[in-house]
Design a protein around this motif. Sequence first.
Motif, PDB file in Angstrom:
ATOM      1  N   GLY A 113      30.540  39.329  49.309  1.00  0.00           N
ATOM      2  CA  GLY A 113      31.811  38.632  49.113  1.00  0.00           C
ATOM      3  C   GLY A 113      32.940  39.620  48.868  1.00  0.00           C
ATOM      4  O   GLY A 113      34.054  39.462  49.402  1.00  0.00           O
ATOM      5  N   ALA A 114      32.667  40.664  48.071  1.00  0.00           N
ATOM      6  CA  ALA A 114      33.689  41.675  47.789  1.00  0.00           C
ATOM      7  C   ALA A 114      34.075  42.406  49.074  1.00  0.00           C
ATOM      8  O   ALA A 114      35.258  42.629  49.352  1.00  0.00           O
ATOM      9  N   LEU A 115      33.051  42.748  49.887  1.00  0.00           N
ATOM     10  CA  LEU A 115      33.321  43.491  51.127  1.00  0.00           C
ATOM     11  C   LEU A 115      33.965  42.598  52.191  1.00  0.00           C
ATOM     12  O   LEU A 115      34.572  43.079  53.139  1.00  0.00           O
ATOM     13  N   THR A 120      40.006  40.571  54.187  1.00  0.00           N
ATOM     14  CA  THR A 120      40.619  39.257  54.418  1.00  0.00           C
ATOM     15  C   THR A 120      41.642  38.879  53.350  1.00  0.00           C
ATOM     16  O   THR A 120      42.677  38.298  53.657  1.00  0.00           O
ATOM     17  N   TRP A 121      41.337  39.179  52.082  1.00  0.00           N
ATOM     18  CA  TRP A 121      42.281  38.835  51.009  1.00  0.00           C
ATOM     19  C   TRP A 121      43.089  40.033  50.546  1.00  0.00           C
ATOM     20  O   TRP A 121      44.040  39.883  49.783  1.00  0.00           O
ATOM     21  N   TRP A 125      38.068  41.803  44.426  1.00  0.00           N
ATOM     22  CA  TRP A 125      37.704  40.890  43.341  1.00  0.00           C
ATOM     23  C   TRP A 125      38.940  40.165  42.803  1.00  0.00           C
ATOM     24  O   TRP A 125      39.997  40.768  42.676  1.00  0.00           O
ATOM     25  N   VAL A 126      38.801  38.876  42.509  1.00  0.00           N
ATOM     26  CA  VAL A 126      39.802  38.163  41.715  1.00  0.00           C
ATOM     27  C   VAL A 126      39.048  37.341  40.679  1.00  0.00           C
ATOM     28  O   VAL A 126      37.917  36.916  40.917  1.00  0.00           O
ATOM     29  N   TRP A 127      39.678  37.135  39.534  1.00  0.00           N
ATOM     30  CA  TRP A 127      39.021  36.340  38.494  1.00  0.00           C
ATOM     31  C   TRP A 127      39.315  34.870  38.734  1.00  0.00           C
ATOM     32  O   TRP A 127      39.941  34.214  37.928  1.00  0.00           O
ATOM     33  N   TRP A 181      37.576  21.897  42.512  1.00  0.00           N
ATOM     34  CA  TRP A 181      38.139  21.551  41.200  1.00  0.00           C
ATOM     35  C   TRP A 181      39.336  22.417  40.831  1.00  0.00           C
ATOM     36  O   TRP A 181      40.206  22.009  40.095  1.00  0.00           O
ATOM     37  N   TRP A 182      39.332  23.671  41.288  1.00  0.00           N
ATOM     38  CA  TRP A 182      40.422  24.573  40.919  1.00  0.00           C
ATOM     39  C   TRP A 182      41.052  25.148  42.187  1.00  0.00           C
ATOM     40  O   TRP A 182      40.410  25.235  43.223  1.00  0.00           O
ATOM     41  N   HIS A 183      42.328  25.537  42.061  1.00  0.00           N
ATOM     42  CA  HIS A 183      42.934  26.283  43.154  1.00  0.00           C
ATOM     43  C   HIS A 183      42.265  27.636  43.220  1.00  0.00           C
ATOM     44  O   HIS A 183      42.074  28.286  42.203  1.00  0.00           O
ATOM     45  N   SER A 184      41.873  28.015  44.405  1.00  0.00           N
ATOM     46  CA  SER A 184      41.081  29.238  44.511  1.00  0.00           C
ATOM     47  C   SER A 184      41.483  30.012  45.745  1.00  0.00           C
ATOM     48  O   SER A 184      41.904  29.444  46.752  1.00  0.00           O
ATOM     49  N   LEU A 185      41.343  31.315  45.639  1.00  0.00           N
ATOM     50  CA  LEU A 185      41.550  32.164  46.810  1.00  0.00           C
ATOM     51  C   LEU A 185      40.389  31.961  47.784  1.00  0.00           C
ATOM     52  O   LEU A 185      40.527  32.096  48.999  1.00  0.00           O
TER      53      LEU A 185
END
Lengths: 269, 65
Positions: A113-115, A120-121, A125-127, A181-185
């Motif tokens: 996911g990190a790679l 892409t993002w 990492w994002v919290w 449930w949450w706004h997410s990247l």
Amino acid sequence: MFRKIPWFKFSSPPNFYWLADRLTPWLWGGAAILGIMGLYVGFFVAPPDYQQGDSYRIMFIHVPTAWMGMFIYLLIALYSVIFLTWRIKMADVMAIALAPTGALMTFLSLWTGALWGAPTWGTYWVWDARLTSTLILLFLYLGYMALHAAVDDREKGARAASLLALVGVVNVPIIYFSVEWWHSLHQGMSVTLTDAPSMAASMFAAMLLMTGACWLYSAAIALRRAQVEALEREAGNPWVQDELLGAEEGGDAATAAEASGDLQREVRS
Amino acid sequence: MWSGVGDFLAMGGYAPWVWGSYGVFAVLLILEAVLLARRRRQVRDRLTRRLRRERADQVREVREA
């Protein structure tokens, strides 16, 4: 053939050992075949994504490892309930045998996911909810294994670890639904039980094949690890003697006992 | 789809990310399987030695009796 196998008997260690010996070669073989097919479809049939180019091919291992991380945790919780309720020791053996593989799958989902996130993002990492709850899942696995090993009395350690596994199971639906449930990247679900997958058929096929490969690999590894665990715990039992000494002495514990009886008679006369 | 091995390895410019993912995935799964096979062999050898020793002790006890 399947009806003749007395499934309920496999909660006893010797029967489990016997069954695991017969299942694992098929699971290894299946994992290899599905893995090769999945990689072929994923790299040579599925076209590049119109937005992400070829970076999206990370999905073919990212999604399966993430699913396995959650699925194995649910299995551990299920075995923990069985162990705590009926005190079936093989349930605890299966639970602890699954944990390292579940932790590995969760780590791989975070790693891939990190790679995938980096190109892409623009960040590894994002919290956000999805990533943070998956990191908590990894810590739950590590905590479960540490607690299981930390207490000298194995029974007590196993019970404490099983309780931790049960408490931690609330985290799994949080991971799964976090993107709703949450706004997410993190992107939303591409695959749900009710709707058609929102991706090309070849991409979906590659993902399913790799999921099957990861599933069979995990099953084979967990059965093998459970076998080793059962051998160590049951070391004093006759079935372990049969398993380890049976072949080399051309007989089982019963013949060995008979032989030592012969020896006794011989010595006495 | 790919124009050659080099094109395939370049992964449309995403080589470090794609191969970094698949590489670690493959290495860790193979490592897990290899370490488990080694542990299995060690446990079986250790228990077999112990059982053999115990059985030899039993035979000796019987002989000495």
